[in-house]
Design a protein around this motif. Sequence first.
Motif, PDB file in Angstrom:
ATOM      1  N   ARG A  28       0.659  -1.232   0.505  1.00 48.78           N
ATOM      2  CA  ARG A  28      -0.388  -0.117   0.040  1.00 48.78           C
ATOM      3  C   ARG A  28       1.354   1.291   0.118  1.00 48.78           C
ATOM      4  O   ARG A  28       1.905   1.456   0.594  1.00 48.78           O
ATOM      5  CB  ARG A  28      -0.688   0.344   0.971  1.00 48.78           C
ATOM      6  CG  ARG A  28      -1.844   1.132   1.440  1.00 48.78           C
ATOM      7  CD  ARG A  28      -2.672   1.503   2.496  1.00 48.78           C
ATOM      8  NE  ARG A  28      -2.323   1.545   3.661  1.00 48.78           N
ATOM      9  CZ  ARG A  28      -2.235   2.644   4.291  1.00 48.78           C
ATOM     10  NH1 ARG A  28      -2.108   3.287   3.074  1.00 48.78           N
ATOM     11  NH2 ARG A  28      -2.111   2.651   5.342  1.00 48.78           N
ATOM     12  N   TRP A  81       0.986   5.876  -0.685  1.00 45.95           N
ATOM     13  CA  TRP A  81       0.149   7.030  -0.501  1.00 45.95           C
ATOM     14  C   TRP A  81       1.094   7.906  -1.342  1.00 45.95           C
ATOM     15  O   TRP A  81       3.039   7.546  -0.825  1.00 45.95           O
ATOM     16  CB  TRP A  81      -0.325   7.059   0.660  1.00 45.95           C
ATOM     17  CG  TRP A  81       0.380   7.581   1.812  1.00 45.95           C
ATOM     18  CD1 TRP A  81       1.188   8.532   2.227  1.00 45.95           C
ATOM     19  CD2 TRP A  81       1.167   5.923   1.954  1.00 45.95           C
ATOM     20  NE1 TRP A  81       2.039   8.150   3.609  1.00 45.95           N
ATOM     21  CE2 TRP A  81       1.905   6.883   3.542  1.00 45.95           C
ATOM     22  CE3 TRP A  81       1.205   4.928   2.631  1.00 45.95           C
ATOM     23  CZ2 TRP A  81       2.211   5.957   4.611  1.00 45.95           C
ATOM     24  CZ3 TRP A  81       2.350   3.781   3.973  1.00 45.95           C
ATOM     25  CH2 TRP A  81       2.537   4.688   4.405  1.00 45.95           C
ATOM     26  N   GLN A  98       7.000   9.510  -1.926  1.00 54.19           N
ATOM     27  CA  GLN A  98       5.763   8.329  -1.466  1.00 54.19           C
ATOM     28  C   GLN A  98       6.790   7.715  -0.497  1.00 54.19           C
ATOM     29  O   GLN A  98       7.751   6.962  -0.257  1.00 54.19           O
ATOM     30  CB  GLN A  98       6.907   7.057  -3.071  1.00 54.19           C
ATOM     31  CG  GLN A  98       5.242   5.992  -2.909  1.00 54.19           C
ATOM     32  CD  GLN A  98       5.548   5.597  -4.327  1.00 54.19           C
ATOM     33  OE1 GLN A  98       6.430   5.807  -5.012  1.00 54.19           O
ATOM     34  NE2 GLN A  98       4.252   5.014  -4.371  1.00 54.19           N
TER      35      GLN A  98
END
Length: 167
Positions: free
Chosen positions: A49, A51, A117
């Motif tokens: 995951r 973001w 990131q």
Amino acid sequence: MRKFSLGLMAALCSGIALADHRDAVTDYAKVTRAEPIYEEVAYRQPRERCWEETVAYRERSHTAPILGAIIGGAIGNELGHGHSNKKVGAVVGAALGASIASDASRHHGGTSYHTEQHCTTVSDVHYRQEVVGYNVTYRYHGRLYHTRLPYDPGKHIKVRIDVMPAE
């Protein structure tokens, strides 16, 4: 002769009854039904995951304190021009100018923003039905029998034949 036949038969029957299971007599029975037994099994599936995050970086100017000291020194020199403490005024002015320039670069210095990131691994839990065995019904010599097996036996099942003396 009749006594001999009965004795031989009794010996064979007792030998079969006492035989090891590896030597047992086997036959095949017809499977009439094999129902799968299901169990819900959980399994974890890892995934990444990610973001994006905006991060602020303060950049401090290294030339501002030097420029402040030069300007402060010039001002201090000018202020102490007519006095005997001309050098003291220049030093005090330089120190004061450097301090002011340093504070200004810290508070008003360049702040830059970067997008970074970030990633982490998380596990998703999924469930699925799995066959864990079979409830089996089979027919042997006109009688129905039931058993549970870890596999699907197909159309026929191997059965062990036990001989027991009649009472």
